[in-house]
Design a protein around this motif. Structure first.
Motif, PDB file in Angstrom:
ATOM      1  N   UNK A   2       1.130  -1.070  -0.132  1.00  0.00           N
ATOM      2  CA  UNK A   2       0.001  -0.018  -0.473  1.00  0.00           C
ATOM      3  C   UNK A   2       0.724   1.177  -0.060  1.00  0.00           C
ATOM      4  N   UNK A   3       0.245   2.204  -0.840  1.00  0.00           N
ATOM      5  CA  UNK A   3       0.950   3.812  -0.372  1.00  0.00           C
ATOM      6  C   UNK A   3       1.365   4.278   1.009  1.00  0.00           C
ATOM      7  N   UNK A   4       0.448   3.907   2.092  1.00  0.00           N
ATOM      8  CA  UNK A   4       1.355   4.403   2.943  1.00  0.00           C
ATOM      9  C   UNK A   4       2.516   3.628   3.425  1.00  0.00           C
ATOM     10  N   UNK A  61      15.322   0.316  -6.088  1.00  0.00           N
ATOM     11  CA  UNK A  61      13.873   0.437  -6.941  1.00  0.00           C
ATOM     12  C   UNK A  61      13.740   1.931  -7.085  1.00  0.00           C
ATOM     13  N   UNK A  62      14.461   3.304  -5.983  1.00  0.00           N
ATOM     14  CA  UNK A  62      14.511   4.317  -6.602  1.00  0.00           C
ATOM     15  C   UNK A  62      15.341   4.633  -7.507  1.00  0.00           C
ATOM     16  N   UNK A  73      12.413  13.985  -6.577  1.00  0.00           N
ATOM     17  CA  UNK A  73      11.292  14.419  -5.976  1.00  0.00           C
ATOM     18  C   UNK A  73      11.523  13.194  -4.576  1.00  0.00           C
ATOM     19  N   UNK A  74      11.331  12.054  -4.529  1.00  0.00           N
ATOM     20  CA  UNK A  74      11.378  11.436  -3.596  1.00  0.00           C
ATOM     21  C   UNK A  74      12.299  11.371  -3.250  1.00  0.00           C
ATOM     22  N   UNK A 107       5.719   8.277  -8.489  1.00  0.00           N
ATOM     23  CA  UNK A 107       6.679   7.397  -7.813  1.00  0.00           C
ATOM     24  C   UNK A 107       6.536   6.805  -6.879  1.00  0.00           C
ATOM     25  N   UNK A 108       5.619   7.250  -6.105  1.00  0.00           N
ATOM     26  CA  UNK A 108       5.389   5.923  -4.800  1.00  0.00           C
ATOM     27  C   UNK A 108       4.194   4.495  -5.596  1.00  0.00           C
TER      28      UNK A 108
END
Length: 142
Positions: A2-4, A61-62, A73-74, A107-108
């Motif tokens: 999940x995104x959170x 991943x980044x 941004x991340x 990105x998320x």
């Protein structure tokens, strides 16, 4: 994932990285997929391996999943020493706030797919103070 959960991992990234640098020697790390029973055998190396896996997964991943704009941004929002808000990032890179927000959302979404192999048990940050106590010994709960 999940995104959170992704944002929580990103927010805790610097703590994970610090833990990797400070819990045990390099040769103690387990680089293979983690097994929960490893924690019972050697709690120190299990934590180091777990944090190392999280740091490596986030770094990979980044760096490999995101495009340059999303990565920027991340990095600025979560991974840099002094995190910035979306508004601050948009001012620095001279882009509209909605554009930067869109890059963040994309990105998320991509990171949630890339980081899906991490389990919730791996994400939990434990207090590592006992590792710096030379008299500490692991004792199985009763």
């Amino acid at each position: 994932m999940e995104h959170n959960q992704v944002t929580r991992l990103l927010k805790n990234y610097r703590s994970y990285r610090y833990a990797v640098q400070n819990c045990g020697k390099d040769d103690d790390a387990i680089r293979l997929p983690l097994v929960i029973s490893e924690r019972k055998k050697n709690p120190d190396s299990w934590d180091r391996a777990r944090y190392n896996r999280i740091v490596n997964m986030i770094d990979g991943a980044v760096n490999y999943v995101l495009n340059d704009d999303q990565r920027s941004v991340i990095m600025r929002k979560y991974l840099d020493r002094n995190p910035m808000t979306i508004g601050e990032i948009s001012n620095v890179i001279h882009k509209d706030r909605t554009t930067v927000g869109r890059w963040h959302t994309q990105a998320i979404r991509r990171l949630s797919i890339a980081l899906d192999p991490l389990t919730e048990d791996e994400e939990e940050i434990n207090n590592l103070d006992h590792m710096f106590d030379p008299n500490w010994r692991h004792v199985e709960p009763a």
